[in-house]
Design a protein around this motif. Structure first.
Motif, PDB file in Angstrom:
ATOM      1  N   ILE A  30       0.848  -1.197   0.000  1.00 16.85           N
ATOM      2  CA  ILE A  30       0.000   0.000   0.000  1.00 16.85           C
ATOM      3  C   ILE A  30       0.881   1.244   0.000  1.00 16.85           C
ATOM      4  N   ASP A  31       0.601   2.151  -0.914  1.00 18.39           N
ATOM      5  CA  ASP A  31       1.320   3.427  -0.981  1.00 18.39           C
ATOM      6  C   ASP A  31       0.719   4.362   0.065  1.00 18.39           C
ATOM      7  N   LEU A  32       1.482   4.681   1.086  1.00 18.04           N
ATOM      8  CA  LEU A  32       0.999   5.531   2.170  1.00 18.04           C
ATOM      9  C   LEU A  32       1.120   7.020   1.863  1.00 18.04           C
ATOM     10  N   GLN A  33       1.803   7.387   0.783  1.00 22.35           N
ATOM     11  CA  GLN A  33       2.014   8.807   0.499  1.00 22.35           C
ATOM     12  C   GLN A  33       0.714   9.593   0.347  1.00 22.35           C
ATOM     13  N   PRO A  34      -0.303   9.072  -0.361  1.00 20.38           N
ATOM     14  CA  PRO A  34      -1.557   9.829  -0.439  1.00 20.38           C
ATOM     15  C   PRO A  34      -2.176  10.110   0.936  1.00 20.38           C
ATOM     16  N   LEU A  35      -2.084   9.144   1.841  1.00 16.60           N
ATOM     17  CA  LEU A  35      -2.571   9.364   3.212  1.00 16.60           C
ATOM     18  C   LEU A  35      -1.783  10.478   3.882  1.00 16.60           C
ATOM     19  N   PHE A  36      -0.467  10.419   3.806  1.00 17.50           N
ATOM     20  CA  PHE A  36       0.367  11.434   4.446  1.00 17.50           C
ATOM     21  C   PHE A  36       0.151  12.810   3.810  1.00 17.50           C
ATOM     22  N   ASP A  37      -0.142  12.844   2.530  1.00 11.89           N
ATOM     23  CA  ASP A  37      -0.465  14.117   1.873  1.00 11.89           C
ATOM     24  C   ASP A  37      -1.770  14.695   2.426  1.00 11.89           C
ATOM     25  N   ARG A  38      -2.790  13.842   2.618  1.00 16.84           N
ATOM     26  CA  ARG A  38      -4.063  14.307   3.198  1.00 16.84           C
ATOM     27  C   ARG A  38      -3.876  14.764   4.641  1.00 16.84           C
ATOM     28  N   LEU A  39      -3.122  14.008   5.414  1.00 14.31           N
ATOM     29  CA  LEU A  39      -2.867  14.372   6.812  1.00 14.31           C
ATOM     30  C   LEU A  39      -2.149  15.716   6.910  1.00 14.31           C
ATOM     31  N   ALA A  40      -1.252  15.978   5.973  1.00 16.21           N
ATOM     32  CA  ALA A  40      -0.493  17.238   5.976  1.00 16.21           C
ATOM     33  C   ALA A  40      -1.398  18.447   5.759  1.00 16.21           C
ATOM     34  N   LYS A  41      -2.549  18.233   5.147  1.00 17.19           N
ATOM     35  CA  LYS A  41      -3.489  19.334   4.902  1.00 17.19           C
ATOM     36  C   LYS A  41      -4.365  19.643   6.123  1.00 17.19           C
ATOM     37  N   SER A  42      -4.316  18.773   7.122  1.00 19.53           N
ATOM     38  CA  SER A  42      -5.094  18.984   8.346  1.00 19.53           C
ATOM     39  C   SER A  42      -4.247  19.772   9.346  1.00 19.53           C
ATOM     40  N   LYS A  43      -4.747  20.924   9.747  1.00 24.79           N
ATOM     41  CA  LYS A  43      -4.012  21.748  10.714  1.00 24.79           C
ATOM     42  C   LYS A  43      -3.778  20.968  12.008  1.00 24.79           C
ATOM     43  N   PHE A  44      -4.799  20.242  12.464  1.00 20.70           N
ATOM     44  CA  PHE A  44      -4.672  19.475  13.706  1.00 20.70           C
ATOM     45  C   PHE A  44      -3.673  18.327  13.544  1.00 20.70           C
ATOM     46  N   ARG A  45      -3.850  17.481  12.538  1.00 21.45           N
ATOM     47  CA  ARG A  45      -2.977  16.307  12.367  1.00 21.45           C
ATOM     48  C   ARG A  45      -1.528  16.720  12.105  1.00 21.45           C
TER      49      ARG A  45
END
Length: 147
Positions: A30-45
């Motif tokens: 599983i490529d985790l980069q898309p998840l980490f990209d989405r998380l980076a857009k969350s101010k809280f996360r």
């Protein structure tokens, strides 16, 4: 092993000795980069980080112990179908156990966040494959942030 709200099959501490290897190989693809990209857009996360005490803890214990502790934490605190204190079971303070910080940073801290960020529904026990996936996400975040 049958699942119910009180009994969950925990991940083996020695995966090479059992049937988890196929699930682990599938999760590893599983490529985790898309998840980490989405998380980076969350101010809280994206506000979570490892401090010096967290990094020292990781260095002292080593990656194998950190992963083992993470696996045990997921099995006990997230895997059951119903968690009495869901949403409050993962401490946010530094210096306790660095994977707790990673759980918040990755949306793996409670069943509500697992549903929102990872599409893993509440109300049923986590599968072994899901536990492997969550452990991988947390370990990847820790390794990316232990620099």
């Amino acid at each position: 092993m049958e699942h119910n709200s009180n009994k969950v099959r925990e991940l083996s501490l020695f995966p090479e000795d059992d049937t988890e290897s196929e699930e682990r190989q599938e999760v590893d693809k599983i490529d985790l980069q898309p998840l980490f990209d989405r998380l980076a857009k969350s101010k809280f996360r994206s506000s979570f980080y490892l401090n010096a005490k967290d990094k020292a803890y990781i260095k002292e214990k080593g990656w194998d112990k950190i992963e083992q502790g993470t696996r045990e934490t997921i099995a006990k605190r997230l895997a059951p179908a119903f968690i009495p204190n869901d949403g409050k079971q993962t401490p946010m303070r530094h210096g306790i156990f660095p994977p707790f910080i990673a759980q918040h940073a990755t949306g793996c801290c409670c069943r509500g966040c697992l549903e929102k960020w990872h599409g893993i529904p509440k109300g049923r026990p986590l599968t072994v494959k899901e536990q492997i996936y969550i452990t991988r996400v947390i370990m990847e975040w820790l390794k990316r942030n232990d620099q």
